[in-house]
Design a protein around this motif. Sequence first.
Motif, PDB file in Angstrom:
ATOM      1  N   UNK A 215      35.116  16.720   7.727  1.00 28.27           N
ATOM      2  CA  UNK A 215      34.018  15.874   7.265  1.00 28.27           C
ATOM      3  C   UNK A 215      33.989  14.568   8.052  1.00 28.27           C
ATOM      4  N   UNK A 216      35.154  14.014   8.311  1.00 30.82           N
ATOM      5  CA  UNK A 216      35.219  12.775   9.099  1.00 30.82           C
ATOM      6  C   UNK A 216      34.694  13.006  10.506  1.00 30.82           C
ATOM      7  N   UNK A 217      35.056  14.142  11.101  1.00 34.23           N
ATOM      8  CA  UNK A 217      34.601  14.456  12.452  1.00 34.23           C
ATOM      9  C   UNK A 217      33.090  14.690  12.478  1.00 34.23           C
ATOM     10  N   UNK A 218      32.567  15.401  11.484  1.00 32.75           N
ATOM     11  CA  UNK A 218      31.126  15.640  11.395  1.00 32.75           C
ATOM     12  C   UNK A 218      30.369  14.332  11.192  1.00 32.75           C
ATOM     13  N   UNK A 219      30.934  13.449  10.402  1.00 34.23           N
ATOM     14  CA  UNK A 219      30.302  12.146  10.157  1.00 34.23           C
ATOM     15  C   UNK A 219      30.252  11.318  11.437  1.00 34.23           C
ATOM     16  N   UNK A 220      31.235  11.506  12.295  1.00 37.25           N
ATOM     17  CA  UNK A 220      31.294  10.824  13.588  1.00 37.25           C
ATOM     18  C   UNK A 220      30.061  11.177  14.425  1.00 37.25           C
ATOM     19  N   UNK A 221      29.715  12.455  14.482  1.00 41.59           N
ATOM     20  CA  UNK A 221      28.518  12.893  15.218  1.00 41.59           C
ATOM     21  C   UNK A 221      27.251  12.441  14.500  1.00 41.59           C
ATOM     22  N   UNK A 222      27.251  12.529  13.175  1.00 39.37           N
ATOM     23  CA  UNK A 222      26.089  12.087  12.393  1.00 39.37           C
ATOM     24  C   UNK A 222      25.769  10.629  12.699  1.00 39.37           C
ATOM     25  N   UNK A 223      26.798   9.813  12.791  1.00 40.33           N
ATOM     26  CA  UNK A 223      26.609   8.390  13.059  1.00 40.33           C
ATOM     27  C   UNK A 223      25.995   8.158  14.436  1.00 40.33           C
ATOM     28  N   UNK A 224      26.392   8.972  15.424  1.00 40.62           N
ATOM     29  CA  UNK A 224      25.807   8.845  16.761  1.00 40.62           C
ATOM     30  C   UNK A 224      24.322   9.183  16.737  1.00 40.62           C
ATOM     31  N   UNK A 225      23.970  10.307  16.130  1.00 42.75           N
ATOM     32  CA  UNK A 225      22.566  10.717  16.083  1.00 42.75           C
ATOM     33  C   UNK A 225      21.719   9.676  15.350  1.00 42.75           C
ATOM     34  N   UNK A 226      22.236   9.187  14.238  1.00 47.96           N
ATOM     35  CA  UNK A 226      21.510   8.165  13.471  1.00 47.96           C
ATOM     36  C   UNK A 226      21.385   6.876  14.273  1.00 47.96           C
ATOM     37  N   UNK A 227      22.436   6.526  14.988  1.00 46.26           N
ATOM     38  CA  UNK A 227      22.426   5.315  15.811  1.00 46.26           C
ATOM     39  C   UNK A 227      21.324   5.375  16.871  1.00 46.26           C
ATOM     40  N   UNK A 228      21.214   6.512  17.551  1.00 46.84           N
ATOM     41  CA  UNK A 228      20.178   6.665  18.580  1.00 46.84           C
ATOM     42  C   UNK A 228      18.795   6.649  17.943  1.00 46.84           C
ATOM     43  N   UNK A 229      18.639   7.392  16.855  1.00 45.75           N
ATOM     44  CA  UNK A 229      17.342   7.525  16.188  1.00 45.75           C
ATOM     45  C   UNK A 229      16.830   6.186  15.672  1.00 45.75           C
ATOM     46  N   UNK A 230      17.734   5.313  15.244  1.00 47.72           N
ATOM     47  CA  UNK A 230      17.332   4.029  14.659  1.00 47.72           C
ATOM     48  C   UNK A 230      17.643   2.844  15.569  1.00 47.72           C
ATOM     49  N   UNK A 231      18.034   3.088  16.805  1.00 47.88           N
ATOM     50  CA  UNK A 231      18.382   1.994  17.713  1.00 47.88           C
ATOM     51  C   UNK A 231      17.214   1.023  17.833  1.00 47.88           C
TER      52      UNK A 231
END
Length: 257
Positions: free
Chosen positions: A80-96
């Motif tokens: 879950x921690x590893x999946x959240x790591x990728x989720x955070x990247x995608x969200x970061x780009x989407x909302x940059x």
Amino acid sequence: MEFVQYEVENRIAYITLNRPDKRNALNYQVVAELKEAFSQASMDEEAKVVVLKANGAAFCAGADLAYLQQLQKNTYEENLEDSSHLKELFYQIYTLNKVVIAQIEGHAIAGGCGLATVCDFSFTLPEAKFGYTEVRIGFIPAIVKVFLLRKIGEIRSKQLLLTGELIDAQKAVELGLINEISDAENIKSRVNEFAQMLIENNSGQSMAFTKQMIAEVQSKTLEEGLQYAAEMNAKARASEDCQKGIAAFLNKEQVSW
């Protein structure tokens, strides 16, 4: 950073995946370095637009399969921690707070296609292939699905996510996944031309506000969305960029952004 390069030229921040021997596949470190690079770009006053690209023959082949195999030994909490790591990247780009353009000069598969999905604009070569192939290896396109549904709708998303099929660049454009196709000789100049158009013609603050609203308004009810829009409208009117732009327009002057 070992696998990601960062440089700024002509007010464009270039973030480059640099793991060509592994087809720029994603693992924990690559994702961490991408997050670091996008954080740097968001705060970089010299950069107004961001371009995401890659070295080598592939844009990104998705998750490193050897890394995925290693993760099978993890606990649920660790995964879950590893999946959240990728989720955070995608969200970061989407909302940059800056526009992100994908310059795709090779195949974008699975998580790599996810990277293209969360960018604001995507330019690609005609020979590039796209697809969310997770279901073909017993995995699921979990995180990217959230963004893909927003981008191209349920019918088209099901076609890609449930079949796991690879599509060509022309089909990707038809589905709304990619904005434009350019040949190898011209894609760099075309992306630069498009980025410079945004840089020279548009307020960075206005683009940031607009991008933020696109991300947030879709989860609101009609009344909530309209109230949010009215509040953002009022906020924008008081901004320095709005005052500058309107004054330039009324005085028939060329505004410099």
